[in-house]
Motif scaffolding. Structure first.
Motif, PDB file in Angstrom:
ATOM      1  N   PRO A  27       0.793  -1.230   0.000  1.00 16.74           N
ATOM      2  CA  PRO A  27       0.000   0.000   0.000  1.00 16.74           C
ATOM      3  C   PRO A  27       0.826   1.280   0.000  1.00 16.74           C
ATOM      4  CG  PRO A  27       0.114  -0.892   2.208  1.00 16.74           C
ATOM      5  CD  PRO A  27       0.843  -1.867   1.335  1.00 16.74           C
ATOM      6  N   ARG A  61      -0.517   6.573  -3.590  1.00 18.40           N
ATOM      7  CA  ARG A  61      -0.534   7.851  -2.860  1.00 18.40           C
ATOM      8  C   ARG A  61       0.829   8.214  -2.285  1.00 18.40           C
ATOM      9  NH1 ARG A  61      -4.286   8.179   1.628  1.00 18.40           N
ATOM     10  NH2 ARG A  61      -4.086   5.957   1.918  1.00 18.40           N
ATOM     11  N   GLY A  65       7.174   4.962   0.705  1.00 24.14           N
ATOM     12  CA  GLY A  65       6.843   5.195   2.120  1.00 24.14           C
ATOM     13  C   GLY A  65       7.955   4.813   3.077  1.00 24.14           C
ATOM     14  N   ALA A  67      11.664   2.409   4.138  1.00 22.46           N
ATOM     15  CA  ALA A  67      12.078   1.004   4.234  1.00 22.46           C
ATOM     16  C   ALA A  67      10.869   0.192   4.688  1.00 22.46           C
ATOM     17  CB  ALA A  67      13.215   0.878   5.244  1.00 22.46           C
ATOM     18  N   ASP A  68      10.889  -1.093   4.416  1.00 23.53           N
ATOM     19  CA  ASP A  68       9.768  -1.949   4.833  1.00 23.53           C
ATOM     20  C   ASP A  68       9.953  -2.299   6.319  1.00 23.53           C
ATOM     21  OD1 ASP A  68       8.189  -4.924   3.446  1.00 23.53           O
ATOM     22  OD2 ASP A  68       7.929  -3.870   5.351  1.00 23.53           O
ATOM     23  N   ILE A  69       9.179  -1.592   7.145  1.00 25.09           N
ATOM     24  CA  ILE A  69       9.337  -1.755   8.603  1.00 25.09           C
ATOM     25  C   ILE A  69       9.107  -3.205   9.007  1.00 25.09           C
ATOM     26  CG2 ILE A  69       8.604  -0.895  10.862  1.00 25.09           C
ATOM     27  CD1 ILE A  69       7.433   1.549   9.447  1.00 25.09           C
ATOM     28  N   LYS A  70       8.305  -3.910   8.219  1.00 24.46           N
ATOM     29  CA  LYS A  70       8.033  -5.306   8.554  1.00 24.46           C
ATOM     30  C   LYS A  70       9.268  -6.189   8.360  1.00 24.46           C
ATOM     31  CE  LYS A  70       3.033  -5.073   7.642  1.00 24.46           C
ATOM     32  NZ  LYS A  70       2.741  -3.909   6.754  1.00 24.46           N
ATOM     33  N   GLY A 106      13.388   6.083   3.802  1.00 23.21           N
ATOM     34  CA  GLY A 106      14.197   5.611   2.674  1.00 23.21           C
ATOM     35  C   GLY A 106      13.714   6.170   1.353  1.00 23.21           C
ATOM     36  N   GLU A 109      15.351   9.369   1.066  1.00 25.93           N
ATOM     37  CA  GLU A 109      16.790   9.134   0.824  1.00 25.93           C
ATOM     38  C   GLU A 109      17.048   8.737  -0.620  1.00 25.93           C
ATOM     39  OE1 GLU A 109      16.872   6.504   4.247  1.00 25.93           O
ATOM     40  OE2 GLU A 109      18.522   7.683   5.071  1.00 25.93           O
ATOM     41  N   GLU A 129      12.223   8.867  10.779  1.00 21.49           N
ATOM     42  CA  GLU A 129      12.768   7.711  11.480  1.00 21.49           C
ATOM     43  C   GLU A 129      12.789   7.869  13.006  1.00 21.49           C
ATOM     44  OE1 GLU A 129      13.765   8.890   8.665  1.00 21.49           O
ATOM     45  OE2 GLU A 129      14.495   7.330   7.326  1.00 21.49           O
ATOM     46  N   GLY A 137      18.893   5.523   7.836  1.00 20.37           N
ATOM     47  CA  GLY A 137      19.975   4.522   7.739  1.00 20.37           C
ATOM     48  C   GLY A 137      20.557   4.409   6.352  1.00 20.37           C
ATOM     49  N   ARG A 276      -2.471   1.434  13.615  1.00 23.26           N
ATOM     50  CA  ARG A 276      -3.137   0.985  12.393  1.00 23.26           C
ATOM     51  C   ARG A 276      -4.060  -0.203  12.636  1.00 23.26           C
ATOM     52  NH1 ARG A 276       0.750   4.122  12.012  1.00 23.26           N
ATOM     53  NH2 ARG A 276       1.003   5.518  10.243  1.00 23.26           N
ATOM     54  N   LYS A 280      -9.453  -1.447  13.395  1.00 21.55           N
ATOM     55  CA  LYS A 280      -9.969  -2.693  12.825  1.00 21.55           C
ATOM     56  C   LYS A 280     -10.753  -3.453  13.877  1.00 21.55           C
ATOM     57  CE  LYS A 280      -6.279  -2.602   9.491  1.00 21.55           C
ATOM     58  NZ  LYS A 280      -4.896  -2.934   9.157  1.00 21.55           N
TER      59      LYS A 280
HETATM   60  N1  T1G Z   1       6.818  -0.425   6.053  1.00 24.34           N
HETATM   61  C1  T1G Z   1       5.906  -1.430   6.122  1.00 24.34           C
HETATM   62  N2  T1G Z   1       4.562  -1.239   6.187  1.00 24.34           N
HETATM   63  C2  T1G Z   1       4.144   0.038   6.174  1.00 24.34           C
HETATM   64  C3  T1G Z   1       5.038   1.144   6.107  1.00 24.34           C
HETATM   65  C4  T1G Z   1       6.425   0.869   6.041  1.00 24.34           C
HETATM   66  N3  T1G Z   1       7.337   1.851   5.954  1.00 24.34           N
HETATM   67  N4  T1G Z   1       4.289   2.288   6.124  1.00 24.34           N
HETATM   68  C5  T1G Z   1       3.007   1.911   6.206  1.00 24.34           C
HETATM   69  N5  T1G Z   1       2.915   0.567   6.236  1.00 24.34           N
HETATM   70  C6  T1G Z   1       1.677  -0.228   6.267  1.00 24.34           C
HETATM   71  C7  T1G Z   1       0.834   0.069   7.493  1.00 24.34           C
HETATM   72  O1  T1G Z   1       1.252  -0.725   8.587  1.00 24.34           O
HETATM   73  C8  T1G Z   1      -0.551  -0.301   7.001  1.00 24.34           C
HETATM   74  O2  T1G Z   1      -0.613  -1.726   7.026  1.00 24.34           O
HETATM   75  C9  T1G Z   1      -0.515   0.117   5.531  1.00 24.34           C
HETATM   76  O3  T1G Z   1       0.881   0.173   5.173  1.00 24.34           O
HETATM   77  C10 T1G Z   1      -1.143   1.463   5.291  1.00 24.34           C
HETATM   78  O4  T1G Z   1      -0.498   2.373   6.208  1.00 24.34           O
HETATM   79  C11 T1G Z   1      16.260   3.322   5.673  1.00 24.34           C
HETATM   80  C12 T1G Z   1      15.079   2.855   7.982  1.00 24.34           C
HETATM   81  C13 T1G Z   1       3.249   6.218   4.312  1.00 24.34           C
HETATM   82  C14 T1G Z   1       2.124   8.220   5.307  1.00 24.34           C
HETATM   83  O5  T1G Z   1       8.131   6.017   8.950  1.00 24.34           O
HETATM   84  O6  T1G Z   1       3.781   7.288   7.754  1.00 24.34           O
HETATM   85  O7  T1G Z   1      12.750   4.214   5.880  1.00 24.34           O
HETATM   86  O8  T1G Z   1      -2.593  -1.961   8.562  1.00 24.34           O
HETATM   87  O9  T1G Z   1      -2.634   3.199   7.260  1.00 24.34           O
HETATM   88  O10 T1G Z   1      -2.641   6.515   6.163  1.00 24.34           O
HETATM   89  O11 T1G Z   1      16.352   5.440   6.602  1.00 24.34           O
HETATM   90  O12 T1G Z   1       1.904   4.693   6.421  1.00 24.34           O
HETATM   91  O13 T1G Z   1      -2.905  -2.008   6.074  1.00 24.34           O
HETATM   92  O14 T1G Z   1      -1.718  -3.918   7.248  1.00 24.34           O
HETATM   93  O15 T1G Z   1      -0.435   4.446   7.567  1.00 24.34           O
HETATM   94  O16 T1G Z   1      -2.064   6.170   3.697  1.00 24.34           O
HETATM   95  C15 T1G Z   1      10.298   5.352   7.437  1.00 24.34           C
HETATM   96  C16 T1G Z   1       5.609   5.186   7.866  1.00 24.34           C
HETATM   97  C17 T1G Z   1      10.520   3.879   7.611  1.00 24.34           C
HETATM   98  C18 T1G Z   1       6.605   6.071   7.133  1.00 24.34           C
HETATM   99  C19 T1G Z   1       0.787   6.285   4.506  1.00 24.34           C
HETATM  100  N6  T1G Z   1       8.978   5.593   6.927  1.00 24.34           N
HETATM  101  N7  T1G Z   1       4.329   5.156   7.198  1.00 24.34           N
HETATM  102  O17 T1G Z   1      -0.281   6.590   5.381  1.00 24.34           O
HETATM  103  O18 T1G Z   1      -1.592   4.406   5.310  1.00 24.34           O
HETATM  104  S1  T1G Z   1      12.120   3.557   8.276  1.00 24.34           S
HETATM  105  C20 T1G Z   1       7.963   5.890   7.760  1.00 24.34           C
HETATM  106  C21 T1G Z   1       3.507   6.235   7.226  1.00 24.34           C
HETATM  107  C22 T1G Z   1      13.157   3.989   6.990  1.00 24.34           C
HETATM  108  C23 T1G Z   1      15.445   4.468   6.178  1.00 24.34           C
HETATM  109  C24 T1G Z   1      14.590   4.099   7.352  1.00 24.34           C
HETATM  110  C25 T1G Z   1       2.183   6.055   6.543  1.00 24.34           C
HETATM  111  C26 T1G Z   1       2.110   6.703   5.149  1.00 24.34           C
HETATM  112  P1  T1G Z   1      -2.054  -2.452   7.245  1.00 24.34           P
HETATM  113  P2  T1G Z   1      -1.329   3.640   6.698  1.00 24.34           P
HETATM  114  P3  T1G Z   1      -1.735   5.980   5.120  1.00 24.34           P
END
Ligand code: T1G
Length: 653
Positions: A27, A61, A65, A67-70, A106, A109, A129, A137, A276, A280
């Protein structure tokens, strides 16, 4: 050329010699392994002579978003994100980022490593982050200051705030905003062919005054309340102007990996996913919320006005009802005043304020609610008052309109049973100030229909708030746990701890304010009135601490009276010998010999009191999941988010 597929989520099409690489990873286009591998394969394809430049974009959208936090906590699979970023930045041909949505973490970045950044008006940029207890990172702390300077980079990375494309352009984070993003990015790519490329990592950090850097750092750290990540982020950004890029990147990566495995990061990831999950509700699977466009609010005092402003800011039409025209006018002025404050704080433009207020109508005739889709009562928290009001509303509003009670302590089932259609009643427990506080407890009453509950959740989310669903019990989730927290604190004071020792222990652990200071700020008379109401039914065998009653009997209601648990006569919070004497008298009357309490014991007992009450709420089915309880205590009662909440901290998650 037709579209080439580089991985399950990355495709490419060549247009006039420009390889347009598209990420599609719903997503949020997170940088999962197959995205990273696809990007590397796309760059391999771009090396061929038929490609003169690359445009990187995404569907959805978000641009990317993050890195994949999962994937956190799992072994890194190559190519790592730094590998991809290095390959982009060092690529021999121009790579242009076409950012049409949120470029976060990311994702930002990746954009920073591109040789040019074109954004749409709706795009946004951020390195959030620190909100996950980590630092960027993949080069963010080293490349962002090279583009926007140290002071601005400290602000963005230290706070994790997200900026619009307008602000990003002003800061120098992006090169242009295009009405037609695809065309704008293609043009930029064509213009860069055979030109010297501006590689962000090769830039020098623009010079800034050490004092300005220090001031920016101080501002960020003053708000971080003992969290590690913001301090490390600031350190890395400030070091960028002094270290070679390679050294800065190595320090950043090592710091990111260390923090990623920290308890603070685990706690904040827990909160991220908990938020999140909260919306639900199993029984609402497939249930369609009712349409809500017009909202009635009965009672436009402090709470009602805050709710009205939240609804106006979310785009709803709002009718505010009071008993008289004069009271209605006062409500209107209160709401206008709150909107003015938002303009003064920069949260709202003048135009947005005027447009919002144009959608508000103040009235004293409840008949004006006849077409409202949702009516929320925010009147005095008395069962007779609310029950009478709902009987009246039942006759005024449409049969399909939803009625919501904003009660804090009353039983919504009793209010609902006074109406002909209890299935349309739901509880919406807002937290004051309602136009600021994110948390709203959505009370699933005994008769609440599924689509009514779903509508209430959707409405709260549309307000930009955090809905947490709960069942009916005295105090719902938050106030019930808060009562247990307060009881335990007062037990320890009666047994020998001083109020300021309790508060100091809590504040040293991470709470913004200790419980006695919070009670003084909220006012002691509210809980006192409730204790007096409950006195007839109180369990005579249960331990009861009378200290707070003695304070109220002495007119010490807290900050508003200049004295409560503390003395505020000089504006500062100070321990008061009169309170000490009062506590000693209560102990003596019970024959209690006071003992010392360590800060660790104080915190441990209070956290255990919260977690035990949380367990009871889960066992009674009032809370659906432990993480919901954490969200309530973090967002409604100041529990430090970087500790994860009482249930997470107790190891119950
Ligand atoms: N990784 C994995 N899953 C993510 C995710 C992510 N980064 N962001 C969102 N999800 C999942 C979320 O759990 C939900 O899952 C679905 O996507 C919709 O999210 C290397 C290390 C992007 C503004 O911190 O701020 O990059 O419940 O409801 O309202 O330096 O998601 O449907 O199963 O929030 O449209 C940095 C975190 C990561 C952004 C979208 N990035 N995400 O908002 O949808 S660390 C973040 C958000 C990183 C680097 C470092 C928001 C969004 P489910 P949602 P939304």
């Amino acid at each position: 050329m037709n579209t080439a597929r580089f991985s399950e989520s990355v495709t490419g099409t060549i247009v006039d010699g420009v390889l347009i690489v598209t990420i599609e990873n719903p997503p949020v286009s997170a940088l999962s392994f197959h995205v990273r591998a696809g990007l590397m394969a796309a760059l391999g394809r771009a090396a061929s002579d038929e490609v003169s430049a690359v445009v990187l974009t995404a569907i959805g959208r978000t641009f990317i978003g993050g890195a994949d936090i999962k994937e956190f906590g799992k072994p890194a699979i190559e190519p790592t994100l730094p590998d991809v970023i290095k390959a982009i930045e060092s690529f021999a041909k121009p790579v242009v980022a076409a950012v049409g949505g949120a470029a976060l973490g990311g994702g930002c970045e990746i954009a920073l490593a591109c040789h040019c950044r074109i954004a749409s008006k709706a795009a946004s940029f951020g390195l959030p982050e620190v909100k996950l207890g980590i630092v960027p990172g993949a080069g963010g702390t080293q490349r962002l200051p090279r583009l926007i300077g140290t002071v601005a980079a400290i602000d963005l990375i230290g706070t994790g705030r997200v900026v619009t494309s307008d602000e990003a352009l002003t800061l120098g984070l992006i090169d242009a905003i295009a009405d037609d993003l695809a065309e704008g990015a293609l043009d930029a790519a064509r213009h860069l062919v055979d030109q010297p490329l501006r590689r962000t990592g090769a830039l020098s950090v623009p010079h800034s005054q050490a004092e300005a850097d220090a001031a920016a750092a101080k501002k960020v750290l003053s708000r971080s309340r003992g969290q590690i990540a913001p301090a490390e982020a600031v350190r890395l950004v400030r070091a960028a102007s002094m270290a070679r890029l390679e050294d800065g990147l190595a320090d950043e990566r090592a710091t990111f990996l260390r923090l990623r495995d920290s308890h603070e990061a685990a706690a904040l990831r827990h909160v991220f996913f908990a938020e999140r999950q909260a919306s639900k509700v199993d029984r609402l699977e497939g249930v369609t919320p009712r349409k809500v466009e017009s909202v009635g609010i009965v009672g436009t005092g402090l709470m009602g006005a805050g709710i009205a402003v939240s609804a106006l800011n979310a785009g709803y039409r709002v009718i505010g009802i009071e008993q008289t025209d004069e009271a209605a006018a006062r409500g209107h002025d209160r709401i206008a005043g709150l909107l003015d404050k938002s303009v003064q704080s920069g949260r709202l433009t003048d135009h947005a304020r005027s447009e919002a207020l144009s959608r508000f109508e103040a009235a004293s005739d409840a008949g004006r609610l006849a077409q409202a889709d949702l009516v929320i009562e925010a009147v005095f928290d008395d069962l007779t008052v609310k029950t009478e009001l709902f009987r009246k509303l039942d006759r005024v509003v449409r049969p399909d309109a939803i009625l919501a009670t904003n009660t804090s302590y009353l039983n919504p089932n009793e209010i609902a049973s006074a109406t002909a259609r209890p299935e349309r009643i739901v509880g919406l427990h807002f937290f004051s100030p309602a136009n600021i506080m994110r948390l709203t407890e959505v009370v699933d009453c005994a008769a609440t229909a599924p689509d009514v509950l779903a509508s209430a959740i959707a409405f709260v989310r549309k307000l930009g708030k955090l809905p947490v669903v709960c069942g009916v019990t005295e105090g719902f989730i938050g106030n019930r746990i808060y009562s247990a927290y307060r009881r335990e604190a007062e037990f320890m004071v009666e047994d020998g701890a001083a109020p300021d020792e309790v508060d100091a222990a809590l504040e040293a652990w991470g709470f913004p304010m200790g419980i006695f200071a919070v009670n003084d700020m909220a006012g002691l008379e509210i809980a006192w009135a409730r204790r007096k109401r409950q006195s007839a039914t109180r369990d005579p065998e249960a331990r009861y601490v009378e200290i707070a009653d003695r304070l109220c009997e002495a007119g010490r209601f807290g900050r508003k009276t200049g004295r409560g648990w503390y003395d505020y006569s000089d504006g500062e919070r100070r321990s008061d010998p009169q309170v000490t004497a009062l506590i000693e008298a209560v102990r003596a009357a019970k024959g209690i010999v006071p003992r010392r309490f360590s800060a660790d014991e104080i915190v441990a007992r209070l956290l255990a009191a919260m977690a035990n009450e949380g367990k009871a709420l889960l066992a009674e089915g009032i809370a659906a999941r432990a993480s919901d309880i954490d969200l309530v205590m973090i967002n409604g009662y100041g529990f430090p988010a970087h500790k994860g909440g009482p249930m997470f901290h107790a190891g119950d998650i």
